[in-house]
Motif scaffolding. Structure first.
Motif, PDB file in Angstrom:
ATOM      1  N   ASP A 107       0.832  -1.203   0.000  1.00 55.80           N
ATOM      2  CA  ASP A 107       0.000   0.000   0.000  1.00 55.80           C
ATOM      3  C   ASP A 107       0.870   1.257   0.000  1.00 55.80           C
ATOM      4  OD1 ASP A 107      -0.115   1.171   3.047  1.00 55.80           O
ATOM      5  OD2 ASP A 107       0.085  -1.011   3.049  1.00 55.80           O
ATOM      6  N   PRO A 108       0.377   2.346  -0.616  1.00 54.26           N
ATOM      7  CA  PRO A 108       1.194   3.558  -0.782  1.00 54.26           C
ATOM      8  C   PRO A 108       1.740   4.138   0.519  1.00 54.26           C
ATOM      9  CG  PRO A 108      -0.763   3.681  -2.154  1.00 54.26           C
ATOM     10  CD  PRO A 108      -0.920   2.458  -1.280  1.00 54.26           C
ATOM     11  N   THR A 109       0.958   4.111   1.598  1.00 47.78           N
ATOM     12  CA  THR A 109       1.450   4.669   2.865  1.00 47.78           C
ATOM     13  C   THR A 109       2.609   3.832   3.399  1.00 47.78           C
ATOM     14  OG1 THR A 109      -0.708   5.627   3.369  1.00 47.78           O
ATOM     15  CG2 THR A 109       0.816   5.349   5.218  1.00 47.78           C
ATOM     16  N   ALA A 110       2.494   2.524   3.327  1.00 45.89           N
ATOM     17  CA  ALA A 110       3.587   1.662   3.787  1.00 45.89           C
ATOM     18  C   ALA A 110       4.837   1.883   2.936  1.00 45.89           C
ATOM     19  CB  ALA A 110       3.150   0.201   3.756  1.00 45.89           C
ATOM     20  N   ARG A 111       4.670   2.014   1.629  1.00 48.62           N
ATOM     21  CA  ARG A 111       5.828   2.276   0.760  1.00 48.62           C
ATOM     22  C   ARG A 111       6.501   3.591   1.153  1.00 48.62           C
ATOM     23  NH1 ARG A 111       2.416   1.126  -3.609  1.00 48.62           N
ATOM     24  NH2 ARG A 111       2.813   3.169  -4.471  1.00 48.62           N
ATOM     25  N   LEU A 112       5.696   4.587   1.457  1.00 44.73           N
ATOM     26  CA  LEU A 112       6.226   5.893   1.846  1.00 44.73           C
ATOM     27  C   LEU A 112       6.972   5.810   3.178  1.00 44.73           C
ATOM     28  CD1 LEU A 112       6.381   8.863   1.035  1.00 44.73           C
ATOM     29  CD2 LEU A 112       4.154   9.188   2.137  1.00 44.73           C
ATOM     30  N   VAL A 113       6.422   5.069   4.126  1.00 44.58           N
ATOM     31  CA  VAL A 113       7.084   4.886   5.420  1.00 44.58           C
ATOM     32  C   VAL A 113       8.421   4.168   5.238  1.00 44.58           C
ATOM     33  CG1 VAL A 113       6.919   3.601   7.611  1.00 44.58           C
ATOM     34  CG2 VAL A 113       5.031   5.074   6.858  1.00 44.58           C
ATOM     35  N   LEU A 114       8.447   3.140   4.389  1.00 44.71           N
ATOM     36  CA  LEU A 114       9.702   2.440   4.121  1.00 44.71           C
ATOM     37  C   LEU A 114      10.725   3.373   3.476  1.00 44.71           C
ATOM     38  CD1 LEU A 114       8.432  -1.010   2.800  1.00 44.71           C
ATOM     39  CD2 LEU A 114       9.359  -0.479   5.066  1.00 44.71           C
ATOM     40  N   LYS A 115      10.269   4.186   2.540  1.00 44.20           N
ATOM     41  CA  LYS A 115      11.173   5.148   1.887  1.00 44.20           C
ATOM     42  C   LYS A 115      11.741   6.120   2.918  1.00 44.20           C
ATOM     43  CE  LYS A 115      11.478   8.450  -1.887  1.00 44.20           C
ATOM     44  NZ  LYS A 115      10.770   9.242  -2.879  1.00 44.20           N
ATOM     45  N   ALA A 116      10.888   6.634   3.791  1.00 41.54           N
ATOM     46  CA  ALA A 116      11.345   7.557   4.837  1.00 41.54           C
ATOM     47  C   ALA A 116      12.368   6.873   5.747  1.00 41.54           C
ATOM     48  CB  ALA A 116      10.156   8.076   5.641  1.00 41.54           C
ATOM     49  N   ALA A 117      12.103   5.632   6.133  1.00 39.30           N
ATOM     50  CA  ALA A 117      13.040   4.903   7.001  1.00 39.30           C
ATOM     51  C   ALA A 117      14.370   4.686   6.287  1.00 39.30           C
ATOM     52  CB  ALA A 117      12.438   3.570   7.429  1.00 39.30           C
ATOM     53  N   ARG A 118      14.333   4.391   4.982  1.00 37.10           N
ATOM     54  CA  ARG A 118      15.585   4.239   4.231  1.00 37.10           C
ATOM     55  C   ARG A 118      16.359   5.548   4.204  1.00 37.10           C
ATOM     56  NH1 ARG A 118      12.104   1.181   0.891  1.00 37.10           N
ATOM     57  NH2 ARG A 118      11.952   2.841  -0.667  1.00 37.10           N
ATOM     58  N   GLU A 119      15.655   6.652   4.053  1.00 37.25           N
ATOM     59  CA  GLU A 119      16.327   7.955   4.007  1.00 37.25           C
ATOM     60  C   GLU A 119      16.910   8.334   5.362  1.00 37.25           C
ATOM     61  OE1 GLU A 119      13.402  10.571   2.236  1.00 37.25           O
ATOM     62  OE2 GLU A 119      13.604   9.587   0.273  1.00 37.25           O
ATOM     63  N   VAL A 120      16.202   8.031   6.437  1.00 36.30           N
ATOM     64  CA  VAL A 120      16.757   8.283   7.773  1.00 36.30           C
ATOM     65  C   VAL A 120      18.011   7.436   7.952  1.00 36.30           C
ATOM     66  CG1 VAL A 120      16.375   7.952  10.259  1.00 36.30           C
ATOM     67  CG2 VAL A 120      14.592   9.006   8.858  1.00 36.30           C
ATOM     68  N   TYR A 121      17.941   6.173   7.562  1.00 39.89           N
ATOM     69  CA  TYR A 121      19.082   5.276   7.714  1.00 39.89           C
ATOM     70  C   TYR A 121      20.291   5.790   6.916  1.00 39.89           C
ATOM     71  CZ  TYR A 121      22.010   1.148   7.750  1.00 39.89           C
ATOM     72  OH  TYR A 121      23.078   0.303   7.905  1.00 39.89           O
ATOM     73  N   ALA A 122      20.050   6.216   5.679  1.00 38.07           N
ATOM     74  CA  ALA A 122      21.139   6.685   4.819  1.00 38.07           C
ATOM     75  C   ALA A 122      21.700   8.019   5.306  1.00 38.07           C
ATOM     76  CB  ALA A 122      20.653   6.814   3.370  1.00 38.07           C
ATOM     77  N   GLY A 123      20.850   8.834   5.938  1.00 36.35           N
ATOM     78  CA  GLY A 123      21.253  10.119   6.462  1.00 36.35           C
ATOM     79  C   GLY A 123      21.341  11.186   5.394  1.00 36.35           C
ATOM     80  N   PRO A 124      21.290  12.414   5.749  1.00 36.14           N
ATOM     81  CA  PRO A 124      21.152  12.859   7.134  1.00 36.14           C
ATOM     82  C   PRO A 124      19.714  12.832   7.657  1.00 36.14           C
ATOM     83  CG  PRO A 124      21.340  14.785   5.728  1.00 36.14           C
ATOM     84  CD  PRO A 124      21.463  13.572   4.835  1.00 36.14           C
TER      85      PRO A 124
END
Length: 182
Positions: A107-124
């Motif tokens: 679902d789009p919200t879950a995909r967005l949450v995963l993308k956000a988590a990947r971006e936090v992990y990659a930093g900054p």
């Protein structure tokens, strides 16, 4: 083997024994410093029991960090915990595919949450466009909780790796079911 000893309740002062309410290797290592264990557990407890972020989305964000970090402990523990909060095998398979940049039916919200988590992990941090998209599906409190969750678990995977915390035998089936790529 962990780089610090795994302590038991018998090793602790009476006021510190509740820190081992969950009998897991991470907590057994952290209680080498009860004050640090207490602080660590305080935020962890909030994220598990007090967050405004949907529990399934929270677990997907944590799993995303665990997958990216190749953290056997975090990955195995949160597959089990995720199941308790509505994460499905299809969700986990989609997370793995999304991590490779593949399109999924998640679902789009879950995909967005995963993308956000990947971006936090990659930093900054979360990119402007991703943050703007989050604003369309989450309120400010849930966004803050998502950022704190992903950020906290970035710290958790580093604690686990630095202390070389062992995965308990009861969690090994989750690693066998969803192994990391070689």
């Amino acid at each position: 083997m962990a780089r610090v000893p795994y302590l038991t309740a018998a090793d602790l002062a009476p006021e510190d024994k509740p820190l081992l309410a969950r009998d897991i290797t991470l907590h057994k290592a952290l209680v080498n410093n009860p004050a640090a264990a207490r602080a660590f557990s305080g935020l962890g407890s909030y994220l598990r029991h007090g967050t405004t972020l949907d529990a399934r989305l929270r677990e997907l964000a944590i799993l995303q960090v665990g997958w990216l970090a190749r953290s056997p402990y975090e990955w195995s523990h949160h597959i089990k915990i995720g199941y308790d909060f509505g994460v499905t095998d299809a969700d986990i398979e989609a997370l793995i595919a999304e991590s490779r940049g593949e399109a999924t039916a998640l679902d789009p919200t879950a995909r967005l949450v995963l993308k956000a988590a990947r971006e936090v992990y990659a930093g900054p941090g979360i990119h402007y466009e991703t943050f703007a998209a989050l604003r369309t599906v989450l309120d400010n409190a849930a966004i803050v909780d998502l950022v704190v969750t992903a950020s906290f678990y970035c710290a958790v995977v580093r604690v686990l790796a630095s202390l070389e915390i062992d995965v308990e035998e009861s969690y090994m089936p989750y690693l066998k079911k969803y192994p990391f790529p070689v």
